[in-house]
Design a protein around this motif. Sequence first.
Motif, mmCIF file in Angstrom:
data_model
loop_
_atom_site.group_PDB
_atom_site.id
_atom_site.type_symbol
_atom_site.label_atom_id
_atom_site.label_comp_id
_atom_site.label_asym_id
_atom_site.label_seq_id
_atom_site.Cartn_x
_atom_site.Cartn_y
_atom_site.Cartn_z
ATOM 1 N N ARG A 13 0.843 -1.202 0.000
ATOM 2 C CA ARG A 13 0.000 0.000 0.000
ATOM 3 C C ARG A 13 0.876 1.248 0.000
ATOM 4 O O ARG A 13 1.866 1.322 0.729
ATOM 5 C CB ARG A 13 -0.890 -0.009 1.240
ATOM 6 C CG ARG A 13 -1.965 -1.082 1.213
ATOM 7 C CD ARG A 13 -3.250 -0.492 0.695
ATOM 8 N NE ARG A 13 -3.697 0.531 1.608
ATOM 9 C CZ ARG A 13 -4.660 0.362 2.521
ATOM 10 N NH1 ARG A 13 -5.273 -0.784 2.604
ATOM 11 N NH2 ARG A 13 -5.007 1.340 3.323
ATOM 12 N N THR A 14 0.458 2.255 -0.768
ATOM 13 C CA THR A 14 1.269 3.471 -0.859
ATOM 14 C C THR A 14 1.313 4.228 0.478
ATOM 15 O O THR A 14 2.222 4.999 0.726
ATOM 16 C CB THR A 14 0.718 4.428 -1.932
ATOM 17 O OG1 THR A 14 -0.630 4.710 -1.604
ATOM 18 C CG2 THR A 14 0.762 3.811 -3.303
ATOM 19 N N ASP A 15 0.306 3.985 1.326
ATOM 20 C CA ASP A 15 0.259 4.704 2.602
ATOM 21 C C ASP A 15 0.846 3.887 3.754
ATOM 22 O O ASP A 15 0.861 4.343 4.891
ATOM 23 C CB ASP A 15 -1.186 5.085 2.936
ATOM 24 C CG ASP A 15 -2.130 3.890 2.863
ATOM 25 O OD1 ASP A 15 -1.722 2.833 2.332
ATOM 26 O OD2 ASP A 15 -3.277 4.006 3.332
ATOM 27 N N ALA A 16 1.313 2.671 3.452
ATOM 28 C CA ALA A 16 1.705 1.763 4.542
ATOM 29 C C ALA A 16 2.888 2.312 5.338
ATOM 30 O O ALA A 16 2.850 2.367 6.568
ATOM 31 C CB ALA A 16 2.028 0.379 3.988
ATOM 32 N N ALA A 17 3.929 2.739 4.633
ATOM 33 C CA ALA A 17 5.151 3.142 5.340
ATOM 34 C C ALA A 17 4.893 4.343 6.243
ATOM 35 O O ALA A 17 5.282 4.353 7.416
ATOM 36 C CB ALA A 17 6.254 3.449 4.329
ATOM 37 N N THR A 18 4.217 5.345 5.707
ATOM 38 C CA THR A 18 4.020 6.559 6.514
ATOM 39 C C THR A 18 3.111 6.279 7.706
ATOM 40 O O THR A 18 3.295 6.806 8.805
ATOM 41 C CB THR A 18 3.513 7.732 5.644
ATOM 42 O OG1 THR A 18 3.438 8.888 6.451
ATOM 43 C CG2 THR A 18 2.142 7.478 5.055
ATOM 44 N N LYS A 19 2.115 5.423 7.514
ATOM 45 C CA LYS A 19 1.228 5.106 8.649
ATOM 46 C C LYS A 19 1.958 4.267 9.688
ATOM 47 O O LYS A 19 1.799 4.472 10.893
ATOM 48 C CB LYS A 19 -0.027 4.391 8.159
ATOM 49 C CG LYS A 19 -1.004 5.342 7.479
ATOM 50 C CD LYS A 19 -2.260 4.645 7.027
ATOM 51 C CE LYS A 19 -3.217 5.651 6.395
ATOM 52 N NZ LYS A 19 -4.381 4.988 5.785
ATOM 53 N N ALA A 20 2.786 3.329 9.200
ATOM 54 C CA ALA A 20 3.530 2.489 10.141
ATOM 55 C C ALA A 20 4.503 3.328 10.960
ATOM 56 O O ALA A 20 4.741 3.059 12.133
ATOM 57 C CB ALA A 20 4.260 1.386 9.389
ATOM 58 N N ARG A 21 5.045 4.352 10.340
ATOM 59 C CA ARG A 21 6.008 5.211 11.056
ATOM 60 C C ARG A 21 5.333 6.264 11.921
ATOM 61 O O ARG A 21 5.992 6.981 12.663
ATOM 62 C CB ARG A 21 6.890 5.951 10.043
ATOM 63 C CG ARG A 21 7.876 5.072 9.343
ATOM 64 C CD ARG A 21 8.866 5.961 8.575
ATOM 65 N NE ARG A 21 9.758 5.131 7.796
ATOM 66 C CZ ARG A 21 9.773 5.100 6.478
ATOM 67 N NH1 ARG A 21 8.962 5.863 5.791
ATOM 68 N NH2 ARG A 21 10.606 4.309 5.838
ATOM 69 N N SER A 649 -4.821 -6.364 -0.004
ATOM 70 C CA SER A 649 -5.786 -5.333 0.367
ATOM 71 C C SER A 649 -7.174 -5.940 0.547
ATOM 72 O O SER A 649 -7.897 -5.597 1.483
ATOM 73 C CB SER A 649 -5.836 -4.272 -0.738
ATOM 74 O OG SER A 649 -5.547 -3.018 -0.229
ATOM 75 N N VAL A 650 -7.537 -6.838 -0.366
ATOM 76 C CA VAL A 650 -8.855 -7.483 -0.266
ATOM 77 C C VAL A 650 -8.920 -8.331 1.001
ATOM 78 O O VAL A 650 -9.929 -8.350 1.703
ATOM 79 C CB VAL A 650 -9.139 -8.327 -1.530
ATOM 80 C CG1 VAL A 650 -10.365 -9.203 -1.324
ATOM 81 C CG2 VAL A 650 -9.337 -7.414 -2.728
ATOM 82 N N GLU A 651 -7.821 -9.011 1.323
ATOM 83 C CA GLU A 651 -7.818 -9.814 2.544
ATOM 84 C C GLU A 651 -7.910 -8.925 3.788
ATOM 85 O O GLU A 651 -8.524 -9.296 4.788
ATOM 86 C CB GLU A 651 -6.586 -10.720 2.589
ATOM 87 C CG GLU A 651 -6.796 -11.964 1.723
ATOM 88 C CD GLU A 651 -5.504 -12.589 1.211
ATOM 89 O OE1 GLU A 651 -4.487 -12.494 1.909
ATOM 90 O OE2 GLU A 651 -5.536 -13.153 0.098
ATOM 91 N N GLY A 652 -7.297 -7.742 3.708
ATOM 92 C CA GLY A 652 -7.429 -6.782 4.804
ATOM 93 C C GLY A 652 -8.876 -6.346 4.977
ATOM 94 O O GLY A 652 -9.389 -6.245 6.093
ATOM 95 N N LYS A 713 -14.742 -5.494 -9.366
ATOM 96 C CA LYS A 713 -15.949 -4.891 -8.796
ATOM 97 C C LYS A 713 -15.826 -4.814 -7.281
ATOM 98 O O LYS A 713 -14.715 -4.937 -6.758
ATOM 99 C CB LYS A 713 -17.189 -5.669 -9.245
ATOM 100 C CG LYS A 713 -17.132 -7.160 -8.978
ATOM 101 C CD LYS A 713 -18.355 -7.874 -9.587
ATOM 102 C CE LYS A 713 -18.243 -9.366 -9.360
ATOM 103 N NZ LYS A 713 -19.391 -10.103 -9.894
ATOM 104 N N GLU A 714 -16.934 -4.613 -6.634
ATOM 105 C CA GLU A 714 -16.994 -4.408 -5.177
ATOM 106 C C GLU A 714 -16.209 -5.469 -4.406
ATOM 107 O O GLU A 714 -16.293 -6.649 -4.688
ATOM 108 C CB GLU A 714 -18.469 -4.439 -4.749
ATOM 109 C CG GLU A 714 -18.718 -4.384 -3.261
ATOM 110 C CD GLU A 714 -18.738 -5.745 -2.578
ATOM 111 O OE1 GLU A 714 -18.362 -5.801 -1.398
ATOM 112 O OE2 GLU A 714 -19.106 -6.750 -3.220
ATOM 113 N N ALA A 715 -15.473 -5.043 -3.378
ATOM 114 C CA ALA A 715 -14.809 -6.002 -2.486
ATOM 115 C C ALA A 715 -14.816 -5.437 -1.075
ATOM 116 O O ALA A 715 -14.426 -4.298 -0.865
ATOM 117 C CB ALA A 715 -13.367 -6.240 -2.921
ATOM 118 N N GLY A 716 -15.271 -6.210 -0.125
ATOM 119 C CA GLY A 716 -15.074 -5.821 1.277
ATOM 120 C C GLY A 716 -16.276 -5.249 1.979
ATOM 121 O O GLY A 716 -16.451 -5.479 3.163
#
Lengths: 764, 291
Positions: A13-21, A649-652, A713-716
């Motif tokens: 995910r493009t936001d993973a690193a910044t959120k993790a930090r 992402s879908v599993e998340g 299509k839709e997921a989650g």
Amino acid sequence: MKRFSIIGKDVPRTDAATKARGSAIYTDDMKLPGMLHGRLLRSPFAHALIKHIDTSKAASLPGVKCVITAEDTPKIKYGNWRLFPETQDEYALAVEKVRFIGDEVAAVCAIDKDTAEEALDLIEVEYEDLPAVFDVASSMQPGAPVIHDYCPTNISVNRKIKYGDVEKGFADSDYVREDVFTVHGVSHAYLEPCSALAQVDLDGRITLWTSTQVPYIVQCLLASTLGMRENDIRVIKPYVGGGFGGKMELRAWEFCAALMAKMTGRPVKFTLSREEEFLAGRRRHPMTIHSKVGFRKDGTLTAKDLKIRLDGGAYNAMGPTATFLCGNFGAMLYRYPNYRFHGEHVYTNKPPASAMRGFGAPQSLYATEIQMNIAAEALGIDPVDLRIKNAQVSGDEIPDVAVISSCGFVESIKAVAEMSEWKEKRKNLKPGHGIGIGCYSFISGGVFNWFNTQYPFSAAEVRVFSDGTAHLLSMASDIGQGSDTVLKQILAEELGLRMEDIRITVADTSMTPQADLGAWGSRVTLMAGNAVIDAARKIKEQIFGSVSARFNLNVIHELECKDGRVQSKVKSDYGLSFGEAVAMAQKANRGEPIVARGSYTPRDKGLVTPAFGFGAQVAEVEVDRETGLVEVKHMWTAHDCGTVINPRSVEGQLAGSIQMGLGYALSEQFVMDGGKTLNTNFADYKMPMATDMPPSDVVHIDTYEPEGPMGAKEAGEGLASPTAPAISDAVYHAVGYRCMDLPITPEKILEDLEKMSETGDKQA
Amino acid sequence: MRLPKFAYFAPRTVEEALNLLADHGEGARVMAGGTDVMVKMIHGLLKPTAIISLLEIEELRGIHFDAKDGLTIGATAPLADTASHPDIVKYYPALVHAIRSMANVEVRNMGTVAGNICNAAPSADTAPPLMVMNGEVNLASLKGQRRLSLNEFFRGPGVTNMIHGEILTSIHVPPPLPKSGVSYQRISARCGVDIAAVGVGVGIVLAGEACKDAKIVLGAVAPVPMRALETEELVQGRERAQELLGQAGDRAAQEARPISDMRASASWRRKMTAVLTRRALDEAFERASRR
């Protein structure tokens, strides 16, 4: 099956690193010079007239810069159904009357939060208490207190669907089952409480950073309530810590931040406390669901008659859409040859319910799925077989609703039955153990335009550069679900680039192309994804010509963007790097930048959605017969979300759905004393935690949705529906308690077991 | 929410702390891990004028065990350290179970057993096991020391028999007797992390197969963790048997004085008192028979 290079991969995910930090900047993290802090005064009464408000003491408290009530506002109502102005029933600050405990009455801003908080206590409000109603039945009684003058019946929305001949269907049935289900309200409980920060330019234009799913809707409604032009307001969505439907309207603090920034000339920020979120925040609709279904002996469905009353709370919020959708979801999953729905949205003096993950489906499908299980038992048919017999398939038409394009429902049921060893476990489980099934279908965005936008539903702009990079601009809102990553993946796939070649700018109403209806109804991947593809194809049109000319290709040769190159599909050495191709195309056009706009608006797609997701879930539980506690041992899921763009992402999404489904089924509820919410913190609002999560297995059913971007299509979101019925059915299988009124609590189970042992009933 | 203005002290000795406590009068509050005090302050339920932290007092940190004197848990020993202490794991497994089932990792790393006791919640998880093990508290004041049985410590929700000017310096538990067994069972609606809706502690000592001494304490079903004296009497002299477990459970349920609140109804709490008493008594018998 089409072969992809980036689609279908576990791209981080493009936001993973910044959120993790911990470096991701959310609205409340932002501080501007001279910024003031706002707080809202909320009604302590469920229903009362405001006789008088005296703000003078609060205003004279040192440090307080501004105090406002409705009298300081233009008093313009708002609501998301702009096409039907009578449904717009809310003011930012209460005018003359409050309608629930927590209704916003006044706002203060001061040099710090503590001072603002202290000032709230100094505002004197004289109320005249009115009789209040806290449940749908009382609210619908003749002579009940009228909550909104425009709506003397308290029923704000009536929605009917009808096809076939329901009475005839029941007459032709061998087995008719009629039940009343009640389902309760639960909280979105997003981790980031709502927050908004407004700043005013010297020319009077407003910039609003806000934790929202719908920057465009906030922009438009803020403009109309402030009497300003839309484009004099810029709404920016920073990182958002979840929404789940709870952040998809203009809200009082956004309005107050903007207005008070205008009045003071200083930036103003509001951030809600968790207590406010629980006390007054939006919630999932409690509903009373009266459902009657008919079957033939062999299990074939004949008819369904569905009546749903939604407890809407004090304002419409997204209730009209939920009313509409729960009727449509009632007709999904199975082939009902005759169907009738009557939905009523009813006002009560409680915090407004609104959209929440599933948007009417978790409630409506709870009734559908439990009744399927009841009927299966009565007809002597395995619940899995009964579902397969009646399941919707590709090409099915639901009159007035939609044509189902791709549908992997039967495959999902079969797969989940196999992976959970359904047939075996149904017969041979240890005492106290049970296994149950629940299924779902969900929309991939709505085709309806009640917001009455003049723009495309989604739009994208793509700029490409001679250094081999691209810049994607879109108003689509990543609220934690991962749409930034998915949209980048789609663009990277279409242009043959890598993720790191793409810069993305999103959800800024002044900088990204008009428009986007926001992140809700599982619309972003399909709609914004299609807009991105549209823009990317226009980019290719602009560069393919030059490349074709450069290599003197035969006009029948197709070109492609692949692995960072633009090349002939048949002879890959006839080609050059993406950046070189862009440079060449630019030179051929006197240096004009290569830019393209794409858009997507569903047309001719029925009344509901362009595409449906499907799936089935099985739960195994263990019930402690002495305590009534339910432990979910395992969950199995098979679902059809078309092409899986990002499996991780879908599993998340699936894990999140199971977590919310567990809470909905077993532990979460608002403890109310009349109109007052008593459990306003996470100690007493019992959301399942990491330690409660069961092990889980998933299978993605391989389908390709023709209307979706790259088949997706839709997921989650649909997955919010099957967990509660699956657990509920498993509890029944384990100990014989059939839950007709969510949530399933230890007390209800024990009471039922006691009743059974008194009457000598034997449990299943 | 607004934190009240308060003075903060972190004395190095108990004597210093006692002097500060005396100097700052009724508004002063002693704090160890702060996991209850700070939360109450943030929610405006507690408005101390001075906070006296015990964390810098070296002598209050320790956990000591010896086979003769038993166990001493210092006032600032964190819950997590207590639950992982090898002697406590070996000799006081019910206390370990109680601690591991309460709060979450972060709170257990900060919070203390002493704080859990001083907070005096009816649902305090460490109270029932400590009480059935004849736990005592050591209290210090400028006037001297005193030792108080935990049985006499609690007066009501959040209220104890400590008097202002006293500091709880440690908790003492006698060494386990031969043929003794202790169990703590608790239940809540959310399986993972939650405040106990009911907790039951049982401690017994066997003479042969029969119970020669029983202590039963019920948590979260009365204003204080309460001794179930009639149930104790019922168990006295009896051997482990299904019938006894059932009778004891029923008697404990009768003795309990639960209320309905947002965590559970009184009737479910009563039922759970019976179930947990049965289970705890059974486990206590099992443990006693193995020692």
